[in-house]
Design a protein around this motif. Structure first.
Motif, PDB file in Angstrom:
ATOM      1  N   GLU A 111       0.832  -1.324   0.030  1.00 23.85           N
ATOM      2  CA  GLU A 111      -0.014   0.112   0.071  1.00 23.85           C
ATOM      3  C   GLU A 111       0.887   1.477   0.053  1.00 23.85           C
ATOM      4  OE1 GLU A 111      -2.731  -0.327   3.315  1.00 23.85           O
ATOM      5  OE2 GLU A 111      -3.882  -1.981   2.263  1.00 23.85           O
ATOM      6  N   PHE A 112       2.046   1.116   0.223  1.00 25.65           N
ATOM      7  CA  PHE A 112       3.022   2.210   0.097  1.00 25.65           C
ATOM      8  C   PHE A 112       3.891   2.191  -1.114  1.00 25.65           C
ATOM      9  CE2 PHE A 112       5.244  -1.515   2.057  1.00 25.65           C
ATOM     10  CZ  PHE A 112       6.564  -1.380   1.116  1.00 25.65           C
ATOM     11  N   SER A 113       4.494   3.623  -1.447  1.00 32.06           N
ATOM     12  CA  SER A 113       5.206   3.577  -2.760  1.00 32.06           C
ATOM     13  C   SER A 113       6.482   4.320  -2.450  1.00 32.06           C
ATOM     14  CB  SER A 113       4.357   4.224  -3.842  1.00 32.06           C
ATOM     15  OG  SER A 113       4.952   4.486  -4.935  1.00 32.06           O
ATOM     16  N   GLU A 114       7.760   3.959  -2.492  1.00 33.16           N
ATOM     17  CA  GLU A 114       8.922   4.732  -2.332  1.00 33.16           C
ATOM     18  C   GLU A 114       9.697   4.854  -3.668  1.00 33.16           C
ATOM     19  OE1 GLU A 114       9.877   6.135   0.844  1.00 33.16           O
ATOM     20  OE2 GLU A 114       7.862   5.821   1.319  1.00 33.16           O
ATOM     21  N   GLN A 115      10.195   5.915  -3.865  1.00 32.52           N
ATOM     22  CA  GLN A 115      11.130   6.092  -5.066  1.00 32.52           C
ATOM     23  C   GLN A 115      12.168   4.995  -5.286  1.00 32.52           C
ATOM     24  OE1 GLN A 115      13.271   9.870  -4.873  1.00 32.52           O
ATOM     25  NE2 GLN A 115      13.951   9.793  -6.886  1.00 32.52           N
ATOM     26  N   ASN A 116      12.697   4.522  -4.483  1.00 30.27           N
ATOM     27  CA  ASN A 116      13.580   3.207  -4.612  1.00 30.27           C
ATOM     28  C   ASN A 116      13.241   1.968  -4.481  1.00 30.27           C
ATOM     29  OD1 ASN A 116      15.562   5.036  -5.311  1.00 30.27           O
ATOM     30  ND2 ASN A 116      16.803   4.735  -3.440  1.00 30.27           N
ATOM     31  N   THR A 117      11.760   1.628  -4.631  1.00 31.76           N
ATOM     32  CA  THR A 117      10.939   0.544  -4.545  1.00 31.76           C
ATOM     33  C   THR A 117      10.562  -0.022  -5.938  1.00 31.76           C
ATOM     34  OG1 THR A 117       9.101   1.040  -3.708  1.00 31.76           O
ATOM     35  CG2 THR A 117      10.919   0.696  -2.046  1.00 31.76           C
ATOM     36  N   GLU A 118      10.613  -1.079  -6.091  1.00 32.23           N
ATOM     37  CA  GLU A 118       9.953  -1.725  -7.414  1.00 32.23           C
ATOM     38  C   GLU A 118       9.077  -2.780  -7.030  1.00 32.23           C
ATOM     39  OE1 GLU A 118      10.861  -3.562 -11.833  1.00 32.23           O
ATOM     40  OE2 GLU A 118      12.079  -2.162 -10.908  1.00 32.23           O
TER      41      GLU A 118
END
Length: 232
Positions: free
Chosen positions: A37-44
């Motif tokens: 449910e989260f979204s971070e710049q360095n995650t895929e």
């Protein structure tokens, strides 16, 4: 140096906390059945079921610097109520699926400079606990596997295991569903509380990073003192 980290099961609980922490310095590939449910710049995010899918089929970087395998289970029942299928299910999720993932990623792990692998066990392997026969057996397999793997692939790989006690995550919600249950579980530990995802994730981040470059083949307890301190 930014590393490529593969995190199996990083959408909730310890995995979520770990993903958020690792993404501050590294590229994190979150492989799980459900999208975080989260979204971070360095995650895929890549959809992946460790019990069914082949990790070789995923579009991952050619070089993997770290692997963390988070999937686990808490099926606590008296031995007389456990069927063989229950043992097989715990072994499949916790151990055999881990082995399959490691085998599938090994060519990419070996291309990194001393890749770090982190697995999860339980305090119940070291401390005999009632109703834990199935999960303790599966996690004990992980501990033996990790030590042998660390010996076989040193110095090109580091392999370590974290052995937590009860941690306040969605997986443990039935054990901590009331204030009374929570207090009972808190009081079992010398430090008088159950663990948090942050307690466990902080050690996993340390083991992935280069600050732990002289640590391998270890099973490290993060358990509020339960495995080594007798307060009675």
């Amino acid at each position: 140096m930014e590393k490529n980290i593969v995190l199996i099961g990083g959408s909730t609980g310890i995995g979520k906390e770990l993903a958020l922490n690792l993404a501050e310095d590294h590229k994190v590939f979150i492989l799980s059945r459900t999208k975080p449910e989260f979204s971070e710049q360095n995650t895929e995010y890549l959809q992946f079921d460790a019990t069914k899918d082949n990790i070789e089929d995923l579009d991952l970087p050619n070089s993997i610097h770290g692997l963390v395998y988070c999937p686990g289970s808490i099926d606590l029942k008296p031995f007389k109520m456990l069927k063989l299928e229950g043992f097989e299910k715990d072994m499949h999720l916790n151990f055999f699926s881990l082995v399959k993932v490691v085998k599938g990623l090994m060519p990419k792990l070996k291309k990194a400079d001393q890749a770090s692998l982190v697995f999860f066990s339980t305090v119940a392997v070291k401390v005999g606990m009632p109703f834990h026969t199935s999960i303790a057996a599966a996690k004990a397999a992980i501990e033996g596997f990790a030590k042998s793997l660390a010996a076989e692939y040193a110095p090109s790989l580091r392999v370590n295991v974290i052995a937590p006690s009860l941690t306040n995550t969605p997986l443990a919600k039935n054990l901590l569903s009331t204030d009374e249950k929570k207090k009972k579980m808190d009081d079992r530990h010398p430090l008088k509380r159950v663990g948090t995802p942050k307690d466990i994730a902080s050690l996993a981040v340390f083991l992935i990073n280069d600050k732990s470059s002289w640590i391998t083949g270890q099973v490290i307890g993060v358990d509020g003192g339960l495995s080594t301190i007798n307060m009675n």
